[in-house]
Each structure stands twice: as structure tokens, then as C-alpha cells.
Design an enzyme around this catalytic site. Structure first.
Site, mmCIF file in Angstrom:
data_model
loop_
_atom_site.group_PDB
_atom_site.id
_atom_site.type_symbol
_atom_site.label_atom_id
_atom_site.label_comp_id
_atom_site.label_asym_id
_atom_site.label_seq_id
_atom_site.Cartn_x
_atom_site.Cartn_y
_atom_site.Cartn_z
ATOM 1 N N LYS A 1 32.058 41.303 33.892
ATOM 2 C CA LYS A 1 32.988 41.645 34.977
ATOM 3 C C LYS A 1 32.590 42.992 35.574
ATOM 4 C CE LYS A 1 37.830 41.217 36.073
ATOM 5 N NZ LYS A 1 39.143 40.818 35.546
ATOM 6 N N ASN B 1 40.161 52.518 33.725
ATOM 7 C CA ASN B 1 41.191 53.199 32.939
ATOM 8 C C ASN B 1 40.770 53.610 31.529
ATOM 9 O OD1 ASN B 1 43.001 52.886 35.107
ATOM 10 N ND2 ASN B 1 43.361 50.767 34.488
ATOM 11 N N THR B 2 39.524 53.335 31.156
ATOM 12 C CA THR B 2 38.967 53.838 29.897
ATOM 13 C C THR B 2 37.881 54.830 30.269
ATOM 14 O OG1 THR B 2 39.478 51.828 28.638
ATOM 15 C CG2 THR B 2 37.679 53.200 27.812
ATOM 16 N N SER C 1 36.690 48.365 33.949
ATOM 17 C CA SER C 1 38.032 48.915 34.108
ATOM 18 C C SER C 1 37.915 50.412 34.393
ATOM 19 C CB SER C 1 38.847 48.718 32.827
ATOM 20 O OG SER C 1 40.006 49.542 32.871
ATOM 21 N N ASN D 1 36.624 43.567 39.327
ATOM 22 C CA ASN D 1 37.754 44.205 38.664
ATOM 23 C C ASN D 1 38.586 44.954 39.708
ATOM 24 O OD1 ASN D 1 39.390 45.386 36.565
ATOM 25 N ND2 ASN D 1 37.638 45.292 35.182
ATOM 26 N N PHE E 1 43.600 49.469 28.284
ATOM 27 C CA PHE E 1 43.280 48.498 27.219
ATOM 28 C C PHE E 1 44.286 48.565 26.073
ATOM 29 C CE2 PHE E 1 38.331 48.269 27.977
ATOM 30 C CZ PHE E 1 38.550 47.666 29.198
ATOM 31 N N ASN F 1 47.472 49.939 38.068
ATOM 32 C CA ASN F 1 47.702 50.060 36.629
ATOM 33 C C ASN F 1 46.693 51.029 36.022
ATOM 34 O OD1 ASN F 1 45.844 48.826 34.357
ATOM 35 N ND2 ASN F 1 45.469 47.585 36.199
#
Length: 365
Positions: A226, A185-186, A183, A255, A122, A118
Site C-alpha cells: 500500500k 501516523n507512525t 500511513s 493510503n 496503528f 485520523n
């Protein structure tokens, strides 16, 4: 059986994100349908058993298996989820302001690898919208964690203020909080896992949690951090050192990963964080390293690639007091909670443990 024979083939025929939204919408609607929650409970509920009960962070968990963040991003379906066998759940990741996330498509299945990739970024409705949804929660018997992050447009040097804002808006809604700095993805989020940025972030979070607790004249709620599975041993050591020194309550390991090692499905070329079975061994290694470094004194929630009772038990023996799943729920359905808890009971009996807490970290002894 119902899931794997009927529901899963239908869901897997749809785009992955569309299937995700259908699941959340369905579970969010369940409390409004007479008898729906009772039906979910009878199909998927897990009966409490003393050998699986966990007392941790000042909270009581019926068993060690919960739901990781990322599935219920806005806290819309907590009452539905509370009836499918899990013992706690994370909602989020939530950011102060709502944001759309990354461009579609951004969620990919890799069935041959039992994995997901993915790059959601967020996507969520923001802290105020989540506070509104969680204030209407009927079932408060399950511990609920609010997973907090920063908005994409917030520069890293101001990130700590985003986490502070989330706590201010959501303090009353969660039983504990999870600081998401891992994450992939940011942009640049993972840079917050190191050095001065991490120290500033965690001191701000602690300060705000203390302030909120004091204004209510109550004990401060727990906060966990996390972490990513992709750090070198040296980076992990420094990060854990900083987290342990900050006075937060624990660590969630781990994560999603940016590694693509061992993947066979064509979707392996997609960018984003990979979750699922291929992450299992690495996340267990990280749990083990964190447990060793902290002498077992800092609570760990294990996450990453748990599909079977052996996977969960390995993480517990490596040092996790609780574990959480996400990808296994997509591939195996809600039956997985019963499968994992029954399997854990068998393994505890086999190894002579009276309670799961006795097994935590046992592979180190």
C-alpha cells in the site's frame, strides 16, 4: 435510508472514535443474535452478477468493491461485515505486539468536505489477538486481506522483522496480505517506501511468505504493497520500480494524504492522514501512473475518495482491478455497496463491456 435518517445522525452526535467502536462492537455481536446476519443480508446484500465478477490474485471476488483497512483493526467483526454487501475486506493494520496508538482525540470528521482525518497510530491488540479472532471466523467465502505494519518502537532498520513476525503469526488467517508502509501516523514509516529499506523489507516479506507456503506444501499467498498519495512523480516512479522488481503481487493505491488542499472544515488543521472525497482525484492519478509504468501487468486495488459509481469506474478505467472504500461507508452507510455495484453495471453496459475486467485500464487505450 435507515442509516442516513436514523443511524447516522445518532452516530454523528457522538465522538468519532466512540461511534467507530460502537459500529465494530455491533457488527461483532451480530453473529450471536438470532436472525441478525440474515437481516443484514436482506437489507444490504449485493446479488452476484457475472458482469461484475473479478478473478484476480488467484482469488474470486463477487464484484470489485471491498472494504479498506482501518475500520476493523483487530479482525473482530468479519462475520458481520461479510453480510453488508462488500466483496472482500482488509483487517488491520496489525503490528506484532499490541499498542495503544496515539493520544485521544485522534479521529475527526469533516462533514462539509465529506472527509475524515485520523492519526490513530496503528492502535491494535497485536498479531496473536488477531489470529485468535480470525481463527473463529465462520464466513470464509469472502477473500480477506491482513494489513500488516511495524510497531512504533521498532526502528526502521529492524522494521522488516516486524513484518516477518506478522506473517509468521497470521499466515493461516488471511487469503492475501497487505504491507502498509504508507500511513502518515507512525513516525518515519513512509521512509520505508524508498530505496534500500524498501528492497530489504520486500525481500524479507517475500522470503517469509515463501517459507510459510513451503511448510504447508501449498501455493504462496499474494502480497500487495500500500503506497502513499504524497510522493513526487519521481519518487513514485522509483517506488513502483522497486515494488515491481521485488516480485510481490500488486499495489494498493492509495493510503491517506497529508495534503489539506481544498478543505473548508475547521478540523482541516488537525494533523494526520486525510481520507474521503478530497483524495479522489489524486488517488486516481496515482493508479493511472502505476498502470502506465507497469504496462498494466501488476494488479492494482484502487482506494481513496470513492463515493459514487463514477468514482469507482474512473479508478477501474485508470487501471484498478478492484476498489475499496472506508470514508464513504461512514457518510453513506452500507447502502453504498449496492449503489456502487448497480452503478458500475450501468456504466459497463453503456460502454459495451461484458465484464468489469474488460474495463480495467480502458482510459489508457
Amino acid at each position: 435510508m435507515l442509516y442516513t435518517k436514523i443511524f447516522k445522525p445518532f452516530m454523528f452526535s457522538l465522538d468519532a472514535e466512540r461511534a467507530h467502536h460502537l459500529t465494530i462492537d455491533g457488527l461483532a455481536a451480530a453473529p450471536r443474535i438470532p436472525g441478525a446476519l440474515a437481516m443484514l443480508r436482506s437489507m444490504y446484500g449485493v446479488k452476484p452478477s457475472p458482469e461484475l465478477a473479478v478473478s484476480l490474485l488467484g482469488l474470486n471476488f463477487a464484484h470489485p468493491v471491498g472494504l479498506a483497512a482501518g475500520l476493523d483493526k483487530n479482525g473482530a467483526a468479519t462475520d458481520g461485515f461479510a453480510n453488508v454487501g462488500l466483496s472482500f475486506m482488509e483487517v488491520g493494520t496489525v503490528t506484532p505486539k499490541g499498542q495503544a496508538g496515539n493520544d485521544l482525540p485522534r479521529l475527526f470528521r469533516l462533514p462539509s468536505d465529506e472527509a475524515l482525518i485520523n492519526r490513530m497510530g496503528f492502535n491494535n491488540e497485536g498479531a496473536d489477538a488477531m489470529a485468535d479472532k480470525l481463527s473463529r471466523r465462520r464466513n470464509r467465502s469472502l477473500p480477506l486481506a491482513v494489513n500488516i505494519g511495524k510497531n512504533k518502537t521498532t526502528p526502521n532498520e529492524l522494521a522488516h522483522e516486524d513484518y516477518r513476525l506478522c506473517i509468521q503469526k497470521l499466515y493461516d488467517c488471511g487469503d492475501f496480505f497487505v504491507v502498509n508502509i504508507s500511513s502518515p501516523n507512525t513516525p518515519d514509516l513512509r521512509a520505508l517506501q524508498h530505496g534500500d529499506e524498501l528492497r530489504l523489507l520486500l525481500s524479507t516479506v517475500r522470503e517469509e511468505m515463501d517459507k510459510q507456503a513451503a511448510s504447508r506444501a501449498k501455493a504462496v499467498k499474494p502480497v500487495l504493497v500500500k503506497i502513499a498519495p504524497d510522493m513526487t512523480d519521481e519518487q513514485l516512479g522509483y517506488t513502483v520500480d522497486t515494488i515491481a522488481g521485488s516480485g510481490v503481487s500488486g499495489i494498493i493505491a492509495t493510503n491517506t494524504t497529508i495534503s489539506r488542499e481544498g478543505l473548508t472544515h475547521p478540523n482541516r488543521s488537525e494533523t494526520g492522514g486525510m481520507s474521503g472525497k478530497p483524495l479522489r482525484d489524486r488517488s486516481t492519478e496515482v493508479i493511472s501512473a502505476v498502470y502506465r509504468q507497469t504496462g498494466g501487468k501488476l494488479p492494482i486495488i484502487g482506494s481513496g475518495g470513492i463515493f459514487t459509481a463514477d468514482d469507482a469506474y474512473d479508478k477501474i478505467r485508470a487501471g484498478a482491478s478492484l476498489v475499496e472504500i472506508y470514508t464513504a461507508l461512514i457518510y453513506k452507510g452500507p447502502d453504498v455497496f449496492r449503489e456502487l455495484t448497480e452503478g458500475l453495471k450501468e456504466r459497463l453496459r453503456r460502454d459495451g463491456f461484458r465484464n468489469v475486467m474488460e474495463a480495467v485500464g480502458s482510459s489508457h487505450h
